[in-house]
Design an enzyme around this catalytic site. Structure first.
Site, PDB file in Angstrom:
ATOM      1  N   THR A  19     -59.017 -32.523  29.817  1.00 23.55           N
ATOM      2  CA  THR A  19     -60.167 -32.612  28.918  1.00 23.55           C
ATOM      3  C   THR A  19     -59.760 -32.438  27.460  1.00 23.55           C
ATOM      4  O   THR A  19     -60.368 -33.024  26.564  1.00 23.55           O
ATOM      5  CB  THR A  19     -61.218 -31.548  29.292  1.00 23.55           C
ATOM      6  OG1 THR A  19     -61.670 -31.799  30.621  1.00 23.55           O
ATOM      7  CG2 THR A  19     -62.412 -31.580  28.357  1.00 23.55           C
ATOM      8  N   SER A  66     -56.512 -33.267  35.611  1.00 29.20           N
ATOM      9  CA  SER A  66     -55.667 -32.357  36.388  1.00 29.20           C
ATOM     10  C   SER A  66     -56.049 -32.320  37.863  1.00 29.20           C
ATOM     11  O   SER A  66     -55.259 -31.859  38.692  1.00 29.20           O
ATOM     12  CB  SER A  66     -55.702 -30.941  35.801  1.00 29.20           C
ATOM     13  OG  SER A  66     -56.962 -30.333  35.974  1.00 29.20           O
ATOM     14  N   THR A 100     -58.263 -28.231  32.841  1.00 33.93           N
ATOM     15  CA  THR A 100     -58.643 -26.889  33.267  1.00 33.93           C
ATOM     16  C   THR A 100     -58.890 -26.768  34.767  1.00 33.93           C
ATOM     17  O   THR A 100     -58.831 -25.666  35.312  1.00 33.93           O
ATOM     18  CB  THR A 100     -59.908 -26.427  32.523  1.00 33.93           C
ATOM     19  OG1 THR A 100     -60.992 -27.338  32.803  1.00 33.93           O
ATOM     20  CG2 THR A 100     -59.673 -26.363  31.024  1.00 33.93           C
TER      21      THR A 100
END
Length: 337
Positions: A19, A66, A100
């Site tokens: 992000t 991720s 994250t």
């Protein structure tokens, strides 16, 4: 004689996407965006202030969400960090920009594999780079502050988010929204960073790095996670056993408790059981030894959450360790928490 100002520390920045490198169609879109749409070079161009803080060497390892990370990316990351620390004594530390969603897993993996007092700092963002009040630029600036600080030496792998500095073992993402989405349940953050500098206690004692010399294979063992709930699916248990998984993390209810049906499925399984750990779905609090559960071959994961317990099992299996060795390792990790 006039003292010359000290040169900014040399850092390696490994960009992997997330992000923090995300773009949305407009500045008010906080959830609809494309992760990993900007390069590490673009992130640095948006932060000319970093030139006063550190000399940064950039490497773009990958550029993705991720949630899409694979073991091959972890292999590449570990190899690059080990090599750079081995051949670059002038390097003060490493910063990794990361999504994250799985950042805590990468941090814990590196904590178990990277044996060097110099800090490895992971950083991400909860809002894309194009959003109003994007948190990524400040997070990245502060991560660079931490990685270049002598105070961070000896603390192992760190996560810097929202001005807080967390240790890899305890940190976890606890919310889907908001810039303060990372916490360290049971332990709390190690310190913080602000415009007056980095605030960390002096690291004491040696850090345990149980897999410092472990070579990572191209093919990793299969390790699954099962989630405890009311009337759990025993078909899932049988399917995993039949598939021959090498490791299994039970996300138990409460303090890591399995249901009677799950315990019976383990007792009656005629084949070789995988290496198994018990964690908890609660989000905080330890899972202690239990005679009822331990006699089935399950080991308590302590305060490791399920995803971190899985990483430990993966490395244990790669290293060829047995259940007794895993038990000893778990006790060592608890001592060094």
């Amino acid at each position: 004689m006039v003292d010359q100002p000290a040169s900014p520390p040399q850092l390696l920045l490994l960009a992997t996407g997330g992000t923090i490198a995300g773009r949305s169609a407009n500045s008010t879109s906080l959830n609809a965006y494309t992760a990993g749409a900007m390069t590490g070079s673009e992130l640095l161009q948006e932060l000319p202030q970093l030139q006063e803080v550190a000399q940064i060497q950039l490497a773009q390892l990958t550029n993705l969400d991720s949630a899409d990370l694979q073991f091959q990316h972890w292999i590449q990351l570990v190899k690059r960090i080990r090599e750079c620390f081995a051949v670059s004594p002038e390097l003060a530390g490493v910063v990794i920009t990361h999504g994250t969603n799985t950042m805590e897993e990468t941090a814990w993996l590196l904590e178990l594999l990277i044996d060097d007092p110099r800090p490895v700092v992971l950083v991400g963002a909860m809002r894309p780079a194009t959003a109003l009040s994007a948190d990524g630029p400040l997070n990245l600036f502060q991560a660079v502050q931490v990685a270049g600080s002598s105070q961070a030496r000896g603390h192992g792998v760190l996560v810097v988010m929202d001005g807080q500095i967390h240790g890899a073992r305890a940190v976890t993402k606890v919310a889907t929204q908001g810039v303060g989405a990372f916490q360290s349940p049971d332990f709390g953050p190690l310190g913080w960073v602000d415009d007056s500098g980095v605030h960390l206690p002096v690291a004491t004692g040696s850090r345990s790095v149980p897999f410092a010399t472990l070579a990572l294979p191209l093919q990793w063992p299969e390790v699954a996670i099962l989630y405890g709930c009311v009337d759990p699916s025993l078909a899932m248990v049988s399917a995993l056993f039949n598939a021959g998984v090498k490791g299994l993390v039970w996300t138990g209810t409460g303090a890591g408790q399995l249901s009677a049906g799950e315990r019976d499925a383990i007792k009656t399984w005629p084949g070789v059981l995988p290496l198994m750990l018990r964690s908890s779905r609660c989000g905080s609090g330890p899972v202690h030894p239990s005679e009822l559960q331990d006699e089935l071959g399950l080991l308590p994961a302590g305060t490791l959450n399920p995803q971190k317990a899985r990483i430990l099992l993966l490395l244990v299996l790669i290293a060829g360790m047995e259940r007794d060795e895993l038990s000893t390792l778990l006790a060592s990790i608890a001592i060094n928490a």
